[in-house]
Design a protein around this motif. Structure first.
Motif, PDB file in Angstrom:
ATOM      1  N   LEU A  78      10.973 -47.868  40.251  1.00 15.60           N
ATOM      2  CA  LEU A  78      10.583 -49.271  40.316  1.00 15.60           C
ATOM      3  C   LEU A  78       9.288 -49.371  41.108  1.00 15.60           C
ATOM      4  O   LEU A  78       9.200 -48.903  42.246  1.00 15.60           O
ATOM      5  N   VAL A  79       8.274 -49.959  40.487  1.00 12.55           N
ATOM      6  CA  VAL A  79       6.986 -50.175  41.150  1.00 12.55           C
ATOM      7  C   VAL A  79       6.841 -51.668  41.428  1.00 12.55           C
ATOM      8  O   VAL A  79       6.903 -52.481  40.500  1.00 12.55           O
ATOM      9  N   ILE A  80       6.667 -52.023  42.693  1.00 14.33           N
ATOM     10  CA  ILE A  80       6.464 -53.420  43.085  1.00 14.33           C
ATOM     11  C   ILE A  80       4.961 -53.662  43.178  1.00 14.33           C
ATOM     12  O   ILE A  80       4.306 -53.171  44.098  1.00 14.33           O
ATOM     13  N   ALA A  81       4.421 -54.381  42.202  1.00 14.28           N
ATOM     14  CA  ALA A  81       2.983 -54.667  42.150  1.00 14.28           C
ATOM     15  C   ALA A  81       2.738 -56.063  42.715  1.00 14.28           C
ATOM     16  O   ALA A  81       3.288 -57.045  42.204  1.00 14.28           O
ATOM     17  N   ALA A 121       6.843 -57.603  39.394  1.00 12.82           N
ATOM     18  CA  ALA A 121       5.537 -58.249  39.564  1.00 12.82           C
ATOM     19  C   ALA A 121       5.666 -59.422  40.523  1.00 12.82           C
ATOM     20  O   ALA A 121       6.351 -60.393  40.230  1.00 12.82           O
ATOM     21  N   ILE A 122       5.019 -59.311  41.663  1.00 12.50           N
ATOM     22  CA  ILE A 122       4.964 -60.414  42.617  1.00 12.50           C
ATOM     23  C   ILE A 122       3.567 -61.029  42.513  1.00 12.50           C
ATOM     24  O   ILE A 122       2.577 -60.409  42.878  1.00 12.50           O
ATOM     25  N   HIS A 127       2.392 -60.551  36.817  1.00  9.61           N
ATOM     26  CA  HIS A 127       3.383 -60.852  35.778  1.00  9.61           C
ATOM     27  C   HIS A 127       2.720 -60.931  34.405  1.00  9.61           C
ATOM     28  O   HIS A 127       3.226 -60.374  33.419  1.00  9.61           O
ATOM     29  N   ASP A 128       1.581 -61.609  34.326  1.00  5.93           N
ATOM     30  CA  ASP A 128       0.891 -61.749  33.039  1.00  5.93           C
ATOM     31  C   ASP A 128       0.414 -60.395  32.513  1.00  5.93           C
ATOM     32  O   ASP A 128       0.454 -60.149  31.304  1.00  5.93           O
ATOM     33  N   TYR A 129      -0.022 -59.532  33.418  1.00  5.18           N
ATOM     34  CA  TYR A 129      -0.571 -58.236  33.001  1.00  5.18           C
ATOM     35  C   TYR A 129       0.544 -57.269  32.584  1.00  5.18           C
ATOM     36  O   TYR A 129       0.492 -56.672  31.501  1.00  5.18           O
ATOM     37  N   PHE A 130       1.548 -57.118  33.420  1.00  8.42           N
ATOM     38  CA  PHE A 130       2.562 -56.089  33.177  1.00  8.42           C
ATOM     39  C   PHE A 130       3.640 -56.524  32.193  1.00  8.42           C
ATOM     40  O   PHE A 130       4.343 -55.668  31.648  1.00  8.42           O
ATOM     41  N   TYR A 140       8.782 -63.450  39.846  1.00  5.36           N
ATOM     42  CA  TYR A 140       8.248 -63.901  41.140  1.00  5.36           C
ATOM     43  C   TYR A 140       6.784 -64.310  40.967  1.00  5.36           C
ATOM     44  O   TYR A 140       5.893 -63.772  41.602  1.00  5.36           O
ATOM     45  N   THR A 141       6.591 -65.280  40.067  1.00  2.38           N
ATOM     46  CA  THR A 141       5.234 -65.675  39.707  1.00  2.38           C
ATOM     47  C   THR A 141       4.626 -66.682  40.678  1.00  2.38           C
ATOM     48  O   THR A 141       3.417 -66.885  40.675  1.00  2.38           O
TER      49      THR A 141
END
Length: 296
Positions: A78-81, A121-122, A127-130, A140-141
């Motif tokens: 899990l990668v948190i970006a 995606a935080i 969120h839009d990219y990934f 988490y937008t």
């Protein structure tokens, strides 16, 4: 050559843009001041909490086993970006995208090929990219709309639950670390499993101190570990928040300067075009006068 009206319209347009960029710079500067204060207050607390935790786990001598410290073969990641909700911040968001892609390519290529890399995606930009490139965990937008520990805690608990249940073998955060207004550094830090503390030769004298634990050593460690993980993610989000405002302030300052340079060029073009039009009119008048004189 453009007409006077066209050049005049461009000058008005650039002046309007310059006013907007100036206003955005001032807003970013005000927000940066608050965000910088928040992260400067948070860093010592997060560092001290992490230090206490590593000291306690070291003193436990393997007696205390945490479900968040279990080392497993890394099959699912899990990668948190962490990005921002808005753009107009230079390369702030794109650097995170590049950082995540580089991390996956260099460290988790096999897991990515098997489709076992998930992104949390935080921030709306992340969120839009990934969301177009693979599975996302949670939504988490709009964390930065009302940024608080409670909003970030929900994301941390979801990541911790995924690791605890074995859905992820490793959790990594990718975020912009705030250095100063003009400098933000992309960091990739492992959140889970807990990384064992490296022995510090300078601390050998304190490692032999006989501590008294109240309540038990196990209860202290088991309480501190979840809290520390949530604090570490919250600290990363605060770092990103301060970095965002610094990057936007720098970008808007540069945009304002570029607008000023463009205005100089447009005004020079306007004056040259106006002078050429006046010269043409004078020549036409003189030519007409001479033609009238010759016809008499």
């Amino acid at each position: 050559m453009a007409s006077l009206k066209e050049v005049r319209n461009r000058i008005v347009s650039v002046q309007s843009t310059q006013q907007i960029t100036k206003a955005m710079k001032m807003v970013a500067a005000a927000k940066l001041r608050r965000a910088q204060d928040n992260i400067l207050r948070m860093r010592p607390y997060a560092q001290r909490l992490n230090s206490i935790l590593t000291n306690l786990t070291g003193l436990a001598g393997g007696e205390v086993v945490s479900e968040y410290a279990v080392q497993r073969e890394v099959n699912r990641v899990l990668v948190i970006a962490i990005t921002s909700d808005r753009g107009l911040a230079g390369a702030f968001n794109s650097n995170i995208f590049k950082g995540v892609n580089a991390l996956v390519r260099e460290r988790y290529a096999a897991q990515a090929a098997a489709g076992n890399v998930t992104v949390m995606a935080i921030g709306k930009k992340a969120h839009d990219y990934f969301s177009k490139r693979g599975p996302l965990l949670g939504n988490y937008t709009h964390v930065f709309g009302k940024l608080s520990f409670d909003t970030v805690r929900v994301a941390a608990e979801e990541a911790m639950e995924g690791f605890r249940e074995g859905r992820f073998d490793e959790v990594v955060m990718v975020f912009n670390e705030f250095k100063n207004v003009a400098t933000q550094v992309v960091r990739a830090e492992q959140l889970l499993p807990l990384v064992p503390a490296e022995p510090n030769p300078a601390a050998t004298t304190t490692s032999n101190v006989d501590y008294i634990f109240e309540p038990s050593k196990e209860e202290i460690v088991q309480t501190l570990i979840p809290q520390s993980l949530k604090v570490q993610l919250y600290k990363a989000v605060l770092e990103s928040n301060a970095s965002e405002h610094g990057a936007r302030m720098t970008a808007m300052e540069k945009a304002t300067e570029n607008a000023g340079e463009l205005l100089k060029s447009l005004k020079l073009t306007y004056n040259r075009t106006r002078q050429a039009a006046i010269t043409t009119e004078i020549l036409e008048i003189v030519g007409g006068a001479e033609a009238l004189a010759a016809s008499r």
